[in-house]
Write a protein that holds these residues in place. Structure first.
Motif, mmCIF file in Angstrom:
data_model
loop_
_atom_site.group_PDB
_atom_site.id
_atom_site.type_symbol
_atom_site.label_atom_id
_atom_site.label_comp_id
_atom_site.label_asym_id
_atom_site.label_seq_id
_atom_site.Cartn_x
_atom_site.Cartn_y
_atom_site.Cartn_z
ATOM 1 N N ASP A 101 0.815 -1.214 0.000
ATOM 2 C CA ASP A 101 0.000 0.000 0.000
ATOM 3 C C ASP A 101 0.848 1.264 0.000
ATOM 4 N N TYR A 102 2.173 1.107 0.127
ATOM 5 C CA TYR A 102 3.085 2.250 0.088
ATOM 6 C C TYR A 102 3.699 2.451 -1.296
ATOM 7 N N MET A 103 3.233 1.716 -2.280
ATOM 8 C CA MET A 103 3.701 1.928 -3.655
ATOM 9 C C MET A 103 2.475 2.194 -4.531
ATOM 10 N N ILE A 104 2.693 2.683 -5.734
ATOM 11 C CA ILE A 104 1.561 2.987 -6.611
ATOM 12 C C ILE A 104 0.833 1.697 -6.986
ATOM 13 N N LYS A 105 -0.478 1.778 -7.115
ATOM 14 C CA LYS A 105 -1.305 0.601 -7.388
ATOM 15 C C LYS A 105 -0.911 -0.095 -8.691
ATOM 16 N N GLN A 106 -0.444 0.665 -9.675
ATOM 17 C CA GLN A 106 -0.063 0.076 -10.967
ATOM 18 C C GLN A 106 1.137 -0.856 -10.826
ATOM 19 N N ASN A 107 1.881 -0.749 -9.729
ATOM 20 C CA ASN A 107 3.038 -1.619 -9.527
ATOM 21 C C ASN A 107 2.672 -2.899 -8.778
ATOM 22 N N SER A 108 1.426 -3.036 -8.371
ATOM 23 C CA SER A 108 1.004 -4.230 -7.650
ATOM 24 C C SER A 108 0.918 -5.426 -8.601
ATOM 25 N N ALA A 109 1.347 -6.575 -8.116
ATOM 26 C CA ALA A 109 1.249 -7.808 -8.916
ATOM 27 C C ALA A 109 -0.196 -8.245 -9.101
ATOM 28 N N ILE A 110 -1.122 -7.603 -8.411
ATOM 29 C CA ILE A 110 -2.543 -7.892 -8.659
ATOM 30 C C ILE A 110 -2.861 -7.642 -10.120
ATOM 31 N N THR A 111 -2.146 -6.703 -10.747
ATOM 32 C CA THR A 111 -2.374 -6.409 -12.163
ATOM 33 C C THR A 111 -2.022 -7.587 -13.067
ATOM 34 N N LEU A 112 -1.314 -8.587 -12.534
ATOM 35 C CA LEU A 112 -0.901 -9.747 -13.338
ATOM 36 C C LEU A 112 -1.808 -10.964 -13.168
ATOM 37 N N VAL A 113 -2.706 -10.929 -12.195
ATOM 38 C CA VAL A 113 -3.499 -12.113 -11.842
ATOM 39 C C VAL A 113 -4.379 -12.595 -12.995
ATOM 40 N N LYS A 114 -4.994 -11.694 -13.727
ATOM 41 C CA LYS A 114 -5.859 -12.119 -14.844
ATOM 42 C C LYS A 114 -5.050 -12.658 -16.017
ATOM 43 N N LYS A 115 -3.801 -12.276 -16.110
ATOM 44 C CA LYS A 115 -2.946 -12.685 -17.223
ATOM 45 C C LYS A 115 -2.216 -14.002 -16.951
ATOM 46 N N TYR A 116 -1.893 -14.265 -15.686
ATOM 47 C CA TYR A 116 -1.123 -15.460 -15.319
ATOM 48 C C TYR A 116 -1.816 -16.200 -14.182
ATOM 49 N N ASP A 117 -1.986 -17.502 -14.336
ATOM 50 C CA ASP A 117 -2.651 -18.282 -13.292
ATOM 51 C C ASP A 117 -1.683 -18.819 -12.234
ATOM 52 N N ASN A 118 -0.422 -18.461 -12.325
ATOM 53 C CA ASN A 118 0.581 -18.946 -11.365
ATOM 54 C C ASN A 118 1.020 -17.883 -10.366
ATOM 55 N N VAL A 119 0.352 -16.740 -10.354
ATOM 56 C CA VAL A 119 0.736 -15.671 -9.428
ATOM 57 C C VAL A 119 -0.302 -15.550 -8.309
ATOM 58 N N ILE A 120 0.210 -15.440 -7.092
ATOM 59 C CA ILE A 120 -0.620 -15.275 -5.901
ATOM 60 C C ILE A 120 -0.099 -14.028 -5.184
ATOM 61 N N VAL A 121 -0.999 -13.104 -4.899
ATOM 62 C CA VAL A 121 -0.603 -11.866 -4.230
ATOM 63 C C VAL A 121 -1.244 -11.835 -2.848
ATOM 64 N N CYS A 122 -0.412 -11.676 -1.829
ATOM 65 C CA CYS A 122 -0.894 -11.565 -0.449
ATOM 66 C C CYS A 122 -0.777 -10.127 0.012
ATOM 67 N N LYS A 123 -1.843 -9.625 0.606
ATOM 68 C CA LYS A 123 -1.874 -8.261 1.127
ATOM 69 C C LYS A 123 -2.167 -8.332 2.625
#
Length: 179
Positions: A101-123
């Motif tokens: 939450d201390y970086m810009i939202k566009q840098n979150s790996a959440i942006t990759l979840v729809k593109k790749y099924d092997n990424v898991i992002v924990c917040k």
């Protein structure tokens, strides 16, 4: 880690990094190995060097972004290089964004979840939301992973008070700025 790691699971993580990660893997009899950030290069994360290290067989790649303890924000383009390579090798990539939450939202790996099924992002709600004692957060991943997680994870992993506090914090637009 309770869902992903069991005896013999090989995890590659960034060092220096969050020490509890290592103990969580080892507690489950997994094997934690390191991609060391180079002190002589001011501990700069280099995706290409990590990819070379991945050429050994791993089951999970663990990256905390921003990195704890260096505070370095790893670019989303570097994260995507890792995720894309790991996908070709059938490796999960777990991105820990406890400080995300201390970086810009566009840098979150959440942006990759729809593109790749092997990424898991924990917040986590413990940092920017100011709820460290509540031990609550969320993960974002592919829908098939979420279904499996819901079957395998411990039921009721946090208290109802934690849940209500987090709901209040996440739905109150000014909460982060005020806290």
């Amino acid at each position: 880690f309770e869902v992903l790691v069991n005896k013999g699971t090989r995890v590659l993580g960034v060092a220096p990094g969050f020490p509890r990660t290592i103990s969580e893997v080892e507690l489950r009899k997994g094997i934690f190995e390191y991609y060391y950030l180079d002190k002589n290069n001011n501990y700069k994360f280099e995706a290409e060097k990590m990819i070379k290290k991945i050429k050994k067989k791993y089951d999970i790649i663990y990256i905390d972004n921003p990195n704890n303890p260096t505070g370095q924000i790893i670019s989303i383009s570097d994260i995507e290089k890792i995720v894309k390579y790991a996908k070709q090798q059938n490796i999960f990539v777990l991105i820990d964004e406890a400080y995300g939450d201390y970086m810009i939202k566009q840098n979150s790996a959440i942006t990759l979840v729809k593109k790749y099924d092997n990424v898991i992002v924990c917040k986590s709600a413990s940092k920017a939301f100011g709820l460290p004692d509540q031990r609550i957060g969320y993960l974002v991943a592919d829908s098939l992973f979420i279904k499996a997680y819901n079957i395998m994870a411990l039921p009721l992993p946090f208290t109802s008070l934690s849940k209500e506090l987090f709901k209040y914090a996440i739905n109150n637009k000014n909460f982060v700025n005020e806290s």
